[in-house]
Scaffold this active site. Structure first.
Site, PDB file in Angstrom:
ATOM      1  CB  SER A 276      -0.895   0.004   1.239  1.00 51.70           C
ATOM      2  OG  SER A 276      -1.690   1.149   1.252  1.00 51.70           O
TER       3      SER A 276
ATOM      4  CG  LEU B 118      -2.955   7.888   5.425  1.00 45.40           C
ATOM      5  CD1 LEU B 118      -3.796   7.709   6.680  1.00 45.40           C
ATOM      6  CD2 LEU B 118      -3.116   6.679   4.508  1.00 45.40           C
TER       7      LEU B 118
ATOM      8  CB  CYS C 104      -3.925   6.059  11.005  1.00 49.92           C
ATOM      9  SG  CYS C 104      -3.884   5.136   9.498  1.00 49.92           S
TER      10      CYS C 104
ATOM     11  CE  LYS D 294       1.382  -2.090   5.848  1.00 47.52           C
ATOM     12  NZ  LYS D 294       1.400  -1.356   4.561  1.00 47.52           N
TER      13      LYS D 294
ATOM     14  N   GLY E   7       7.328  -2.833  -1.117  1.00 43.62           N
ATOM     15  CA  GLY E   7       7.012  -1.412  -1.172  1.00 43.62           C
ATOM     16  C   GLY E   7       8.120  -0.596  -1.812  1.00 43.62           C
ATOM     17  CB  THR E   8      10.963   1.085  -0.161  1.00 45.38           C
ATOM     18  OG1 THR E   8      10.129   1.557   0.916  1.00 45.38           O
ATOM     19  CG2 THR E   8      12.009   2.139  -0.465  1.00 45.38           C
TER      20      THR E   8
HETATM   21  C1  LIG Z   1       5.594   6.428   0.207  1.00 45.11           C
HETATM   22  C2  LIG Z   1       4.933   5.385   1.047  1.00 45.11           C
HETATM   23  C3  LIG Z   1       3.572   5.452   1.290  1.00 45.11           C
HETATM   24  C4  LIG Z   1       2.932   4.490   2.075  1.00 45.11           C
HETATM   25  N1  LIG Z   1       1.577   4.558   2.270  1.00 45.11           N
HETATM   26  C5  LIG Z   1       0.966   3.579   2.990  1.00 45.11           C
HETATM   27  C6  LIG Z   1      -0.452   3.578   3.147  1.00 45.11           C
HETATM   28  O1  LIG Z   1      -1.144   4.446   2.628  1.00 45.11           O
HETATM   29  N2  LIG Z   1      -1.036   2.585   3.886  1.00 45.11           N
HETATM   30  C7  LIG Z   1      -0.269   1.591   4.472  1.00 45.11           C
HETATM   31  O2  LIG Z   1      -0.826   0.718   5.123  1.00 45.11           O
HETATM   32  N3  LIG Z   1       1.070   1.559   4.316  1.00 45.11           N
HETATM   33  C8  LIG Z   1       1.711   2.525   3.600  1.00 45.11           C
HETATM   34  N4  LIG Z   1       3.070   2.477   3.444  1.00 45.11           N
HETATM   35  C9  LIG Z   1       3.833   1.385   4.066  1.00 45.11           C
HETATM   36  C10 LIG Z   1       4.159   0.266   3.056  1.00 45.11           C
HETATM   37  O3  LIG Z   1       2.996  -0.318   2.566  1.00 45.11           O
HETATM   38  C11 LIG Z   1       5.056  -0.804   3.724  1.00 45.11           C
HETATM   39  O4  LIG Z   1       4.352  -1.368   4.819  1.00 45.11           O
HETATM   40  C12 LIG Z   1       6.357  -0.236   4.245  1.00 45.11           C
HETATM   41  O5  LIG Z   1       6.873   0.700   3.333  1.00 45.11           O
HETATM   42  C13 LIG Z   1       7.418  -1.316   4.494  1.00 45.11           C
HETATM   43  O6  LIG Z   1       7.726  -2.040   3.339  1.00 45.11           O
HETATM   44  P1  LIG Z   1       8.976  -1.689   2.366  1.00 45.11           P
HETATM   45  O7  LIG Z   1      10.188  -1.607   3.239  1.00 45.11           O
HETATM   46  O8  LIG Z   1       8.995  -2.781   1.355  1.00 45.11           O
HETATM   47  O9  LIG Z   1       8.665  -0.361   1.765  1.00 45.11           O
HETATM   48  C14 LIG Z   1       3.706   3.445   2.647  1.00 45.11           C
HETATM   49  C15 LIG Z   1       5.077   3.391   2.401  1.00 45.11           C
HETATM   50  C16 LIG Z   1       5.698   4.329   1.621  1.00 45.11           C
HETATM   51  C17 LIG Z   1       7.182   4.221   1.384  1.00 45.11           C
END
Ligand SMILES: Cc1cc2nc3c(=O)[nH]c(=O)nc-3n(C[C@H](O)[C@H](O)[C@H](O)COP(=O)(O)O)c2cc1C
Ligand SMILES: Cc1cc2nc3c(=O)[nH]c(=O)nc-3n(C[C@H](O)[C@H](O)[C@H](O)COP(=O)(O)OP(=O)(O)OC[C@H]3O[C@@H](n4cnc5c(N)ncnc54)[C@H](O)[C@@H]3O)c2cc1C
Ligand SMILES: Cc1cc2nc3c(=O)[nH]c(=O)nc-3n(C[C@H](O)[C@H](O)[C@H](O)COP(=O)(O)OP(=O)(O)OC[C@H]3O[C@@H](n4cnc5c(N)ncnc54)[C@H](O)[C@@H]3O)c2cc1C
Ligand SMILES: Cc1cc2nc3c(=O)[nH]c(=O)nc-3n(C[C@H](O)[C@H](O)[C@H](O)COP(=O)(O)O)c2cc1C
Ligand code: FES
Ligand code: FES
Lengths: 302, 233, 302, 233
Positions: free
Chosen positions: C22, C74, C130, C165, C265-266
């Site tokens: 997400s 958000l 949140c 989550k 994600g990233t």
């Molecule tokens: C730019 C950005 C926006 C994100 N927005 C959300 C979100 O709207 N809702 C959510 O549950 N997680 C959000 N996340 C968290 C990611 O879904 C994920 O849980 C987190 O980045 C860890 O995974 P990663 O290390 O692979 O990025 C966001 C992460 C990033 C980097």
């Protein structure tokens, strides 16, 4: 002394706010062969326990993205051998020395602290990240009750300044810090390593015999800085910031976030002279920014 | 920071890496090296393969993340290097020598044979190497060794006339060193082994490289990497 | 379909265990222009709230060692506009779609979930990281009581599979996971970003207007993997592992640690085609290791 | 992954970087580039300075961590590159042009002037650049511009005869673009600005590069980087 960098932390004079973190600098002997470690503000001893420990079996180090995991398992000669063989060397150094004490049950903590507290040491750092063998192997510093207990009992026997070192895995790090303050800690240092995990995918096995290991290095810095900032606002006692510091910019971040001094761990492994370099760079920073003492920037960021 | 002079690929994923600069070190010591990369956070311990006036040479094998980063280095790239660290092979040794190396354990033996030739002029130096296949660097051992024997794929330990030697330096797989120690003990030979352990600091401060010896825990980086065979096996 | 990679997660068929996390993949449209995203196992929508949000002011991204901090806050069109403008696109894709729902108070969570739950969606992912504006701005997922409350109430209105989550900042992530299970969550995903801090030392100011921001990327992987491993052992419902995954080796680590699937994600920001690459690499891994389905390695490491 | 063809240091910490390969892109679009380094986790957005048959050229300034890593790159180094991204300057433009660039904002204007020269043969293209000091790349603008005016240290906006132009493309400090927009609005000139915002994905998925426009939040990487001046200021 230039006066630019010297700080007063719990009435102890540090030449500068750069202190080498427990477990990453031995008792100072090895790095003393590499550079003049008396340039440092201070050093923290390897974590000591009442009795000698041989440490963990198996792999003890694993590289991660911008960090490392260690599973040394508190290998150390025990407090008595330390007092006989290492303490005199540490005391002979012209810098502040801090003795890091660990334990796996309350009694050992108290006994070890009692022993060392009768010696002329500058400060004790109480490492409460060790698993409490009497309570499900959950580290003392995770839960409020065990934290309160160990700080309270140790405080009774410690006559020198007492700093408690927090674990980032704590349920609620602000609450834990407040409890330490309530129970008479003179200062707080944070953070210790994060509990982390790694797998050898080829062998389909965990890397560490002990299952989990401690994560340190630049990877944890943004979280460490957040914790330091939060805790600094919530307690009145001074704070040493720790976690992922590798250069003078990182040091400035921690000081501006509210730490009175910092400890440097893993960075020593990347460049053994990192302490010397950071101190020089900090000096240059202060001069070129016309700041007469480093304490002026402490906590400057809200 | 230092500059890479060359980084030559050899057979079997071996590389010869020369880093410019003035270095001094004892045989059997090692350096910690690292290239800027997101895939290499810690320094990598590397034995001295050779020392020249204008640089130091390493012989390494590409086996994982860090050595892959090294393998991609080119002439002129910057690399960080610290050392020398460790105790090294003893200099006050006597008699005739066997130097036994397996795989990457061969690396420290070239500089060792060079040093021995220089300081122990009256003694013979026999070198035994175990490799998977023929490699370009082997022949250069002939410059200093009085005898060079290389075995491909098998057990080099089967080809050593142990009784001829007063001292053995060995470096390689544990099984190899263990076999040699068995013979050395039987024949009362001074046997020195060079150990490999994952390292972080490389200087003796962090205790991640501890090994168990007959005399308790020892740090491979500081108390070693060279130990008496009898203290280890 | 090769059958090598397909998994069944809550009775939903995923072509493979690679799901885009997400907030890092929008609603799929942008990456669909770059590669065939129907190769993916699934995608999670950007976090949606009951009402539209403009997101945070000021700098929204900051680079760290092997990671990044974000303070998007958000930003999203709100659940209604999403249903009208984006959901049809997501539903039209030949892959599993998961709708991520956020809120700042209990009522909004329940309303948003209620609305989306009446549509044909594959799964809802409830983001409890949140801040709860009604309770000191502490995120719902940090404390046990607020977690229990939000999962319980949301569960009442959600008819589709519900995944919760978790936040790595939770007091006790195992307890929080158990509470989710108790209150009827069908699955758990973890972890969200870590609360982190950064300072602009030149300006002596915090980087983010919102003070703290979320840390993600490879830097957090060892901690994420630990949490996944711990939680997987303590709950019976399936788990999606998240945190710092950038290549197929990382995916294998999470699966071996006990996750049934993973989210990425990233890593999308570093290489937009990372999903495609990882799937190919996983396939090759299974073939060369003679594994007939990826599920064989799930939880294989103790 | 692509190879660096050259990476020439110019004055004022500017560099010209050529990356080999076949690329196609519209003027005003950008690429995301990154070199393997522990000091560069995210890609860096860079406008197209020029496109040649065998490679793409970027003009960048060394200002921080990432651009310092780039500045250290050498011919033959590997670099990762993704793109082109963004909307680019409009192709369906008409009339006479002023292209106004300040600092690193100059970069996209060279390729823009080249493209305009090719597709808008009947219109004049005047280029106005603001720099701190004279630089090596300036002169090349003469290849395509009908007029080139460079100002050092002052405000380039003071030297533009706005009334002459139907369309202005501007890129540089916000203050510069704002001043131009003021004139453009007064004179009813079509003014397009190219914005810079910190980015992560570069493709429109993460919303870290949002800017506020008259039409609500827009993503600089996807809806931009080129916007109508009147929608921004
Ligand atoms: C730019 C950005 C926006 C994100 N927005 C959300 C979100 O709207 N809702 C959510 O549950 N997680 C959000 N996340 C968290 C990611 O879904 C994920 O849980 C987190 O980045 C860890 O995974 P990663 O290390 O692979 O990025 C966001 C992460 C990033 C980097
Ligand atoms: C004193 C000493 C001298 C050495 N000299 C040489 C030499 O001259 N030539 C040579 O080819 N190799 C030598 N090695 C081994 C060399 O250090 C490893 O091959 C190298 O670190 C592997 O790194 P990697 O990232 O490619 O492997 P990975 O497996 O990806 O590394 C992961 C981690 O494990 C460590 N590691 C992996 N294998 C070893 C190992 N065998 N020993 C120590 N750490 C290891 C790495 O340093 C790294 O921290 C020596 C090791 C020691 C301890
Ligand atoms: C669409 C676009 C096109 C660009 N084209 C060019 C160009 O052709 N030539 C050129 O010299 N510069 C250009 N820039 C700016 C360039 O991206 C930044 O100078 C560069 O990212 C700075 O990186 P750094 O690591 O050296 O700076 P640092 O300040 O150390 O970077 C820290 C973080 O902030 C980001 N950042 C810092 N400054 C900027 C900025 N001005 N814009 C966007 N992100 C920034 C970095 O990407 C990084 O994530 C462009 C920016 C955008 C958005
Ligand atoms: C190899 C190693 C051993 C450590 N041993 C101890 C210890 O004995 N006692 C302790 O309180 N902390 C110990 N630590 C934690 C460090 O003192 C420090 O808190 C942590 O590494 C975070 O800082 P860094 O990121 O600068 O390394 C150890 C860390 C490492 C890497
Ligand atoms: S590597 Fe640190 S003690 Fe040996
Ligand atoms: S950088 Fe991700 S939306 Fe623009």
């Amino acid at each position: 002394m230039s006066g630019l960098l010297d700080i007063n932390f719990l009435e102890i004079n540090f030449k500068n706010p750069i202190i080498m973190a427990s477990g990453t600098f031995g008792f100072g002997r090895e790095y003393a062969e590499i550079y003049d470690i008396e340039k440092l503000g201070g050093i923290v001893s390897k974590g000591l326990t009442l009795n000698p420990r041989r440490g963990n079996q198996g792999i003890r180090v694993w590289e991660t993205s911008s960090g490392m995991m260690n599973s040394v398992g508190l290998e150390n000669p025990g407090i008595q051998a330390f007092i006989e063989n290492e303490l005199p060397f540490m005391q002979s150094l012209n810098l502040a020395h801090i003795i890091n004490i660990s334990g796996t049950n309350l009694e050992d903590y108290v006994k070890a602290c009692h022993k060392i507290s009768r010696k002329k040491v500058d400060m004790i750092e109480l490492n409460i990240s060790c698993p409490n063998v009497q309570e499900n192997n959950i580290p003392f510093g995770i839960k409020e009750t065990t934290t309160r207990e160990v700080v309270k009992e140790v405080r009774k026997v410690v006559k020198v300044p007492l700093m408690v070192k927090l674990s980032p895995d704590a349920d609620d790090i602000i609450r834990i810090a407040r409890i330490c303050e309530e129970e008479g800690a003179d200062a707080i240092s944070l953070i210790n390593t994060f509990k982390a995990f790694a797998i050898n995918i080829n062998e389909k096995k965990k890397i560490f015999e002990n299952t989990f290991a401690g994560l340190s290095g630049p990877c944890i810095k943004p979280i460490a800085l957040r914790m330091v900032h939060e805790v600094a606002k919530q307690v009145k006692i001074p704070i040493m910031g720790i976690g992922g510091i590798v250069n003078y910019q990182d040091v400035l971040e921690f000081l501006m976030a509210g730490a009175q001094a910092v400890q440097i761990g893993t960075a020593n492994f990347i460049n053994p002279k990192v302490g010397e370099i950071i101190i020089k760079d900090l000096e240059n920073y202060l001069i070129s920014n016309d700041i007469s003492n480093i304490s002026e920037i402490i906590g400057i960021v809200d | 920071m230092a500059l890479i002079e060359y980084n030559k690929p050899l057979k079997s994923k071996f590389y010869l890496l020369k880093i410019s600069g003035k270095y001094e070190a004892k045989m059997g010591q090692f350096f910690m090296i690292k290239k800027d990369s997101q895939f290499m956070f810690l320094n990598r311990p590397m034995s001295i393969y050779d020392l020249e006036n204008d640089g130091i040479i390493f012989l390494y094998k590409k086996i994982g993340k860090g050595t892959t980063v090294l393998a991609d280095c080119k002439k002129g790239d910057e690399i960080s290097i610290h050392g020398p660290y460790g105790n090294g092979f003893p200099m006050e040794v006597k008699g005739d020598f066997a130097l036994v190396g397996g795989g990457t354990g061969i690396a420290p033996l070239f500089y060792a044979s060079k040093q021995l030739k220089k300081y122990c002029k009256n003694n013979t130096i026999h070198v035994f190497l175990g490799l998977q296949e023929k490699n370009e660097f082997e022949a250069s051992f002939n410059n200093y060794a009085d005898l060079l024997q290389v075995n491909y794929g098998g057990f080099i330990t089967d080809y050593i006339p142990y009784e001829k030697y007063n001292t053995i330096f060995s470096c390689g797989p544990e099984l190899m060193m263990k076999k040699i120690e068995k013979q050395a003990r039987k024949l009362n030979i001074d046997h020195y082994v060079s150990l490999e352990k994952r390292m972080a600091c490389g200087v003796g401060a962090c205790l991640v490289c501890t090994c168990q010896t007959k005399n308790g825990n020892k740090r491979v980086c500081k108390d070693g990497p060279v130990f008496r065979g009898k203290d280890i096996f």
